[in-house]
Design a protein around this motif. Structure first.
Motif, mmCIF file in Angstrom:
data_model
loop_
_atom_site.group_PDB
_atom_site.id
_atom_site.type_symbol
_atom_site.label_atom_id
_atom_site.label_comp_id
_atom_site.label_asym_id
_atom_site.label_seq_id
_atom_site.Cartn_x
_atom_site.Cartn_y
_atom_site.Cartn_z
ATOM 1 N N GLU A 1 0.845 -1.199 0.000
ATOM 2 C CA GLU A 1 0.000 0.000 0.000
ATOM 3 C C GLU A 1 0.882 1.252 0.000
ATOM 4 O O GLU A 1 0.507 2.279 -0.559
ATOM 5 C CB GLU A 1 -0.916 0.002 1.226
ATOM 6 C CG GLU A 1 -1.997 -1.062 1.215
ATOM 7 C CD GLU A 1 -3.082 -0.806 0.172
ATOM 8 O OE1 GLU A 1 -3.167 0.336 -0.333
ATOM 9 O OE2 GLU A 1 -3.836 -1.751 -0.132
ATOM 10 N N LYS B 1 1.878 1.920 -3.546
ATOM 11 C CA LYS B 1 0.696 2.445 -4.243
ATOM 12 C C LYS B 1 0.507 3.927 -3.918
ATOM 13 O O LYS B 1 0.293 4.759 -4.813
ATOM 14 C CB LYS B 1 -0.548 1.664 -3.832
ATOM 15 C CG LYS B 1 -1.849 2.206 -4.424
ATOM 16 C CD LYS B 1 -3.056 1.395 -3.952
ATOM 17 C CE LYS B 1 -4.354 1.999 -4.487
ATOM 18 N NZ LYS B 1 -5.533 1.202 -4.055
ATOM 19 N N VAL C 1 -2.684 -3.669 -5.404
ATOM 20 C CA VAL C 1 -1.663 -4.124 -4.452
ATOM 21 C C VAL C 1 -1.713 -5.641 -4.370
ATOM 22 O O VAL C 1 -2.745 -6.230 -4.048
ATOM 23 C CB VAL C 1 -1.887 -3.514 -3.055
ATOM 24 C CG1 VAL C 1 -0.891 -4.103 -2.046
ATOM 25 C CG2 VAL C 1 -1.744 -1.999 -3.104
ATOM 26 N N GLU D 1 2.954 -3.180 7.197
ATOM 27 C CA GLU D 1 2.211 -4.107 6.342
ATOM 28 C C GLU D 1 2.847 -5.487 6.370
ATOM 29 O O GLU D 1 2.167 -6.507 6.448
ATOM 30 C CB GLU D 1 2.181 -3.592 4.904
ATOM 31 C CG GLU D 1 1.391 -2.323 4.688
ATOM 32 C CD GLU D 1 1.415 -1.890 3.233
ATOM 33 O OE1 GLU D 1 0.909 -2.629 2.375
ATOM 34 O OE2 GLU D 1 1.968 -0.798 2.954
#
Length: 370
Positions: free
Chosen positions: A149, A152, A168, A308
């Motif tokens: 993310e 992105k 993603v 993440e």
């Protein structure tokens, strides 16, 4: 379905981008073996022995080795058409020129924009080349895969890429890290690499951005029986780390390992008390996933995508605060319940990176473009 891939990293890179490229090919061939996966490689001295267990993976080389640079960036399109490739996937931040004109749908994986966020770490010319390639690929690919993310968000904020064009799709680590190493094998590995009894572990290129100096500074504030093992390629920054070690009498507690066998790496992970990854910025952070898969608690840096990779059960610290890092290391080492909770949480989190789930997402994306 006949899918083509840029094979430069597949055969020439044995760290991050190369690992990702080989990983994508392997999981697609495992879960969707009915397709043909053709890897376009500019150097003909490599062959399909990289994937002998996957007959659906084939290698294609240029006939004229003298123009291989041109072939990879543009001439490859003629070969793609000749091989009747239905879709092309650029695995490492770039795609060749002319795909749209040839009517070949394309996907590009963008790993990070670190060169843009932290220009001081890159030579001027390299930076401009990276930017040109990523901008071109982002503008001309039919779909963009971001590995996190964070990547992105960077593509949207820095390069004004339309969010709807980005998907993603994470990656997993090698399955070797998910298998428990026997005590006999651990003993062999401990002896082979002269590992200390109780150690913290850091894996990755020893460079400024990776910030291993922070761990050494924190080590100074920990009990003398706690050691640090650093595994990775050395750069000029390594001397900065070694100077601090020497100036603070930590030579006996910090162990640098080079040329560690990939087969031995899980056995080293599984003997570490904590895996520490204080990198200032990453595109994803596969070593974090390797550690979680190995049943090792993770302490990583705040501020990029490492949350993440590490999930809610890991601990995150300011990458500039060695006191905070030392405090969190002590917390995990001295609190057995906390450590066990982090390990359980890590195993739960890595379900998000299952090979089946990632292969399904990739294949669905391909289908939607053809």
């Amino acid at each position: 379905m006949k899918i083509g891939f840029d094979g430069k990293r597949v055969t020439q890179n044995f760290t991050g981008l190369g690992n990702y490229s080989r990983y994508v090919l392997k999981i697609l061939a495992e879960y969707y073996p009915e397709n043909q996966y053709t890897v376009f490689v500019s150097k003909a001295n490599h062959n399909s022995s990289y994937f002998p267990e996957y007959p659906s993976i084939h290698f294609h080389f240029p006939k004229n080795q003298l123009i291989k640079n041109y072939w990879r960036s543009a001439g490859i399109v003629k070969d793609l058409r000749k091989e009747k490739i239905e879709l092309f996937h650029g695995l490492s931040n770039e795609i060749p020129f002319g795909l749209k004109k040839a009517g070949i749908p394309s996907v590009v994986t963008i790993h990070d924009l670190i060169f843009y966020r932290y220009p001081k770490y890159y030579p001027f010319l390299d930076r401009k080349i990276y930017e040109f390639k990523v901008r071109y690929a982002s503008e001309h690919a039919d779909k963009i895969i971001a590995v996190s993310e964070q990547t992105k968000s960077d593509l949207i904020n820095f390069f004004n890429v339309d969010e709807s064009r980005i998907e993603v799709i994470y990656q997993n680590c090698d399955p070797i890290f998910m298998s428990e190493v026997s005590e006999q094998e651990k003993t062999r590995i401990r002896s082979a690499y002269n590992l200390p009894e109780e150690f913290l572990l850091n894996v990755g290129t020893i460079e400024t951005r990776k910030n291993s100096l922070l761990i050494v500074k924190a080590l100074k504030k920990l009990k003398a029986n706690i050691h640090l093992v650093i595994i990775g390629k050395e750069t000029l920054y390594t001397q900065v780390v070694k100077d601090f070690i020497s100036n603070n009498n930590l030579m006996s507690r910090v162990h640098f390992l080079k040329n560690v066998s990939f087969q031995d790496l899980p056995g080293i992970y599984q003997q570490a008390r904590i895996f520490i990854y204080p990198s200032e910025f990453e595109g994803f952070g596969i070593p974090v996933v390797e550690a979680l898969s190995s049943g090792v608690p993770v302490i990583a840096a705040k501020g990029s995508c490492l949350e993440e990779a590490g999930g809610k059960g890991s601990i995150y610290v300011d990458p500039n605060d060695s006191d905070e890092l030392a405090d969190q290391i002590n917390l995990v080492i001295n609190n057995t319940k906390k450590r066990e909770l982090m390990i359980r949480s890590g195993f739960e989190h890595i379900i998000n990176f299952s090979n089946q789930k990632i292969a399904d997402k990739l294949f669905k994306l391909y289908q939607n473009l053809i």
